[in-house]
Enzyme design. Structure first.
Site, PDB file in Angstrom:
ATOM      1  CE  LYS A  13      -2.180  -1.027   3.982  1.00  0.00           C
ATOM      2  NZ  LYS A  13      -1.405  -2.167   4.158  1.00  0.00           N
ATOM      3  NE  ARG A  88      -4.103  -1.142  10.368  1.00  0.00           N
ATOM      4  CZ  ARG A  88      -2.779  -0.686   9.660  1.00  0.00           C
ATOM      5  NH1 ARG A  88      -2.691   0.496   9.226  1.00  0.00           N
ATOM      6  NH2 ARG A  88      -1.678  -1.393   9.526  1.00  0.00           N
ATOM      7  NE  ARG A 127       7.803  -2.370   5.968  1.00  0.00           N
ATOM      8  CZ  ARG A 127       6.451  -2.373   5.716  1.00  0.00           C
ATOM      9  NH1 ARG A 127       5.753  -1.848   4.823  1.00  0.00           N
ATOM     10  NH2 ARG A 127       5.596  -2.666   6.891  1.00  0.00           N
ATOM     11  NE  ARG A 139       6.612  -0.133  10.286  1.00  0.00           N
ATOM     12  CZ  ARG A 139       5.299  -0.503   9.498  1.00  0.00           C
ATOM     13  NH1 ARG A 139       5.467   0.139   8.326  1.00  0.00           N
ATOM     14  NH2 ARG A 139       4.400  -0.731  10.053  1.00  0.00           N
ATOM     15  NE  ARG A 150       2.547  -4.521  11.163  1.00  0.00           N
ATOM     16  CZ  ARG A 150       3.522  -4.422  10.261  1.00  0.00           C
ATOM     17  NH1 ARG A 150       4.735  -4.931  10.329  1.00  0.00           N
ATOM     18  NH2 ARG A 150       3.348  -3.551   9.352  1.00  0.00           N
TER      19      ARG A 150
HETATM   20  P1  AMP Z   1       1.016   0.758   9.226  1.00  0.00           P
HETATM   21  O1  AMP Z   1       2.348   1.567   9.119  1.00  0.00           O
HETATM   22  O2  AMP Z   1       0.149   1.117   8.424  1.00  0.00           O
HETATM   23  O3  AMP Z   1       1.743  -0.823   9.054  1.00  0.00           O
HETATM   24  O4  AMP Z   1       0.823   0.852  10.578  1.00  0.00           O
HETATM   25  C1  AMP Z   1       1.539   0.546  11.937  1.00  0.00           C
HETATM   26  C2  AMP Z   1       0.917   0.283  13.122  1.00  0.00           C
HETATM   27  O5  AMP Z   1       0.067   1.705  13.569  1.00  0.00           O
HETATM   28  C3  AMP Z   1      -0.304  -0.547  13.077  1.00  0.00           C
HETATM   29  O6  AMP Z   1       0.016  -1.810  13.344  1.00  0.00           O
HETATM   30  C4  AMP Z   1      -1.067  -0.058  14.281  1.00  0.00           C
HETATM   31  O7  AMP Z   1      -0.690  -0.233  15.500  1.00  0.00           O
HETATM   32  C5  AMP Z   1      -1.079   1.531  14.010  1.00  0.00           C
HETATM   33  N1  AMP Z   1      -2.128   1.931  13.288  1.00  0.00           N
HETATM   34  C6  AMP Z   1      -1.907   2.513  11.889  1.00  0.00           C
HETATM   35  N2  AMP Z   1      -2.931   2.772  11.382  1.00  0.00           N
HETATM   36  C7  AMP Z   1      -4.109   2.468  12.031  1.00  0.00           C
HETATM   37  C8  AMP Z   1      -5.304   2.565  11.955  1.00  0.00           C
HETATM   38  N3  AMP Z   1      -5.814   2.999  11.064  1.00  0.00           N
HETATM   39  N4  AMP Z   1      -6.234   2.150  13.356  1.00  0.00           N
HETATM   40  C9  AMP Z   1      -5.422   1.709  14.207  1.00  0.00           C
HETATM   41  N5  AMP Z   1      -4.221   1.401  14.260  1.00  0.00           N
HETATM   42  C10 AMP Z   1      -3.448   1.872  13.322  1.00  0.00           C
END
Ligand code: AMP
Length: 198
Positions: A13, A88, A127, A139, A150
């Site tokens: 994404k 999400r 990554r 990360r 996740r």
């Molecule tokens: P991402 O970079 O999108 O993989 O997000 C990393 C982490 O941020 C996720 O595993 C969640 O802990 C938190 N996170 C990101 N976006 C959301 C969302 N829309 N709702 C809840 N937690 C989020």
């Protein structure tokens, strides 16, 4: 153009959102990036989100909804935006509906990147390796153990959104296992078709 990119962690994404930013000149709104920035800056939101993110779980709907509501009112979002990693949960999806309708705007398309779960752990590990090699911070949640959580969160809370948007006639699917360029081309095809249909 207002778009949502859906798909599990590691589906691509973020990579595709970057390309859409370049091509269409609208910003990528990644709640993951915004939350990481908040953690880095040590804000109240960051303090509350950190442990949850490190564990691979989802941050509360109230926190992310508030972040996005504030962000979409900024001037660079006037022509549209790409939501990456948001919504999400179904609660977040309903919040998007309200946010947009309150502003008299709508959602154009939801694009789901369809991927094979078995390839995802490998992508996440890569990554992390690439970030390390480039001297960038790795990360904390890009490791196989947290990734499992996740992915579980994705299936429990996010996957139902495909049905939600399908029912609204907004969902388009793209083969996320193809090469990065091929995925980009397929997304552009979907957007062109959607624009013609409007
Ligand atoms: P991402 O970079 O999108 O993989 O997000 C990393 C982490 O941020 C996720 O595993 C969640 O802990 C938190 N996170 C990101 N976006 C959301 C969302 N829309 N709702 C809840 N937690 C989020």
């Amino acid at each position: 153009m207002r778009l949502i990119l859906l798909g599990p962690p590691g589906a691509g994404k973020g990579t595709q959102a970057q390309r859409l930013v370049e091509k269409h000149g609208i910003p990528q709104l990644s709640t993951g990036d915004m939350l990481r920035a908040a953690v880095q800056a040590g804000t109240e939101v960051g303090k509350r989100a950190k442990a949850v993110m490190d564990a691979g779980e989802l941050v509360s709907d109230a926190i992310v909804n508030a972040i996005v509501a504030e962000r979409i009112d900024q001037a660079d979002c006037a022509k549209g935006f790409i939501l990456d990693g948001y919504p999400r949960t179904l609660v977040q999806a309903d919040a998007v509906e309200s946010m947009l309708s309150e502003r008299g705007i709508g959602l154009d398309t939801v694009i789901e990147l369809v991927v094979d779960d078995r390839a995802l752990v490998g992508r996440i590990v890569k990554r992390a390796e690439d970030a390390k090699a480039a001297g960038q911070p790795v990360r904390k949640d890009d490791n196989p153990a947290v990734f499992e959580e996740r992915l579980r969160e994705y299936y429990k809370k996010t996957a139902p959104l495909t049905g939600y948007y399908y029912a609204k006639g907004k969902l388009r699917t793209v083969d996320g296992m193809a090469s990065i360029d091929a995925v980009t081309a397929e997304i552009e095809g979907v957007l062109t078709a959607a624009a013609k249909a409007r």
